[in-house]
Design a protein around this motif. Sequence first.
Motif, short mmCIF file in Angstrom:
data_model
loop_
_atom_site.label_atom_id
_atom_site.label_comp_id
_atom_site.label_asym_id
_atom_site.label_seq_id
_atom_site.Cartn_x
_atom_site.Cartn_y
_atom_site.Cartn_z
N VAL A 116 22.12 33.16 -11.60
CA VAL A 116 22.66 32.93 -10.22
C VAL A 116 22.66 34.01 -9.06
O VAL A 116 22.41 34.50 -9.56
CB VAL A 116 24.43 32.61 -10.40
CG1 VAL A 116 25.15 32.10 -9.64
CG2 VAL A 116 24.03 31.83 -11.82
N PHE A 178 21.73 27.92 -8.54
CA PHE A 178 21.40 27.75 -9.37
C PHE A 178 19.75 28.15 -10.28
O PHE A 178 19.94 26.96 -9.95
CB PHE A 178 22.23 27.34 -10.48
CG PHE A 178 23.55 27.37 -9.76
CD1 PHE A 178 24.85 28.14 -10.98
CD2 PHE A 178 24.81 27.06 -8.80
CE1 PHE A 178 26.08 28.40 -11.12
CE2 PHE A 178 25.69 27.80 -8.91
CZ PHE A 178 26.28 28.32 -9.82
N GLN A 180 17.61 27.61 -13.71
CA GLN A 180 17.33 27.96 -15.21
C GLN A 180 16.34 27.52 -15.36
O GLN A 180 15.83 26.19 -15.72
CB GLN A 180 18.21 26.76 -16.03
CG GLN A 180 18.42 26.19 -17.32
CD GLN A 180 19.17 25.44 -17.88
OE1 GLN A 180 18.68 23.94 -17.85
NE2 GLN A 180 20.33 25.37 -18.77
N ALA A 194 24.93 21.24 -10.37
CA ALA A 194 25.11 22.52 -10.31
C ALA A 194 25.85 23.07 -8.37
O ALA A 194 26.40 24.15 -8.29
CB ALA A 194 23.22 23.28 -10.76
#
Length: 206
Positions: A116, A178, A180, A194
Amino acid sequence: MPTSRPLTRLLAALALGCGAALLASCAAAAPAPAEGDPDSSAAPVSEEPSSPQSTGGGGSFTVDGVLSRFPSCEAIGAVVAAQVAGLELAQETIEDGSVECYWKSPIGAEAVTFGVNVDPNNGADDVPTTDTIELAGLEYVPDAGLEAAGGRADLGRTVGDLRGLTTATTVPGVYVTFTQMKLGVDPDFGGPAAVAAAKQLLGIDG
């Protein structure tokens, strides 16, 4: 676009954590980088986010405004608790007007990193249009509440052995990103989910 820095950092983190995985089935991860000291002067976490910093398209958001509600990576991680569950906080940097939080999987677990970032921008001129999002090869993520506050969101994908989703939510004054990433597995957090988490950090209702 604001996706490049967090995506590059998470690629590096995943490569450090299980770079050997591509050659040896990801048997172990490298040690996590040293954690930074969170801003001890920040206000405590509110149980409920405060009212939005701005309404309509003419206001401006700030990193300090986010930190007034979520002053640490632990507090920010609570907003995405399902995504960071089982991961270790590997980096926490709250300084120079920006926030960086990175989590990684423990040694021996499936290789996952989650990041983040909250960074300042130059205001409304930095909010992308749908045309600039398309030209950058990204996906436009529509959200009425975000756009009523003068913002816009986009999604970028990384394919191959290291697969990632990076969602950048931009409002006048702030980027919230964000990212991932997973090794050999499709990530499952990005896009509208998100953006909803970013709106919570920014204090945007709707």
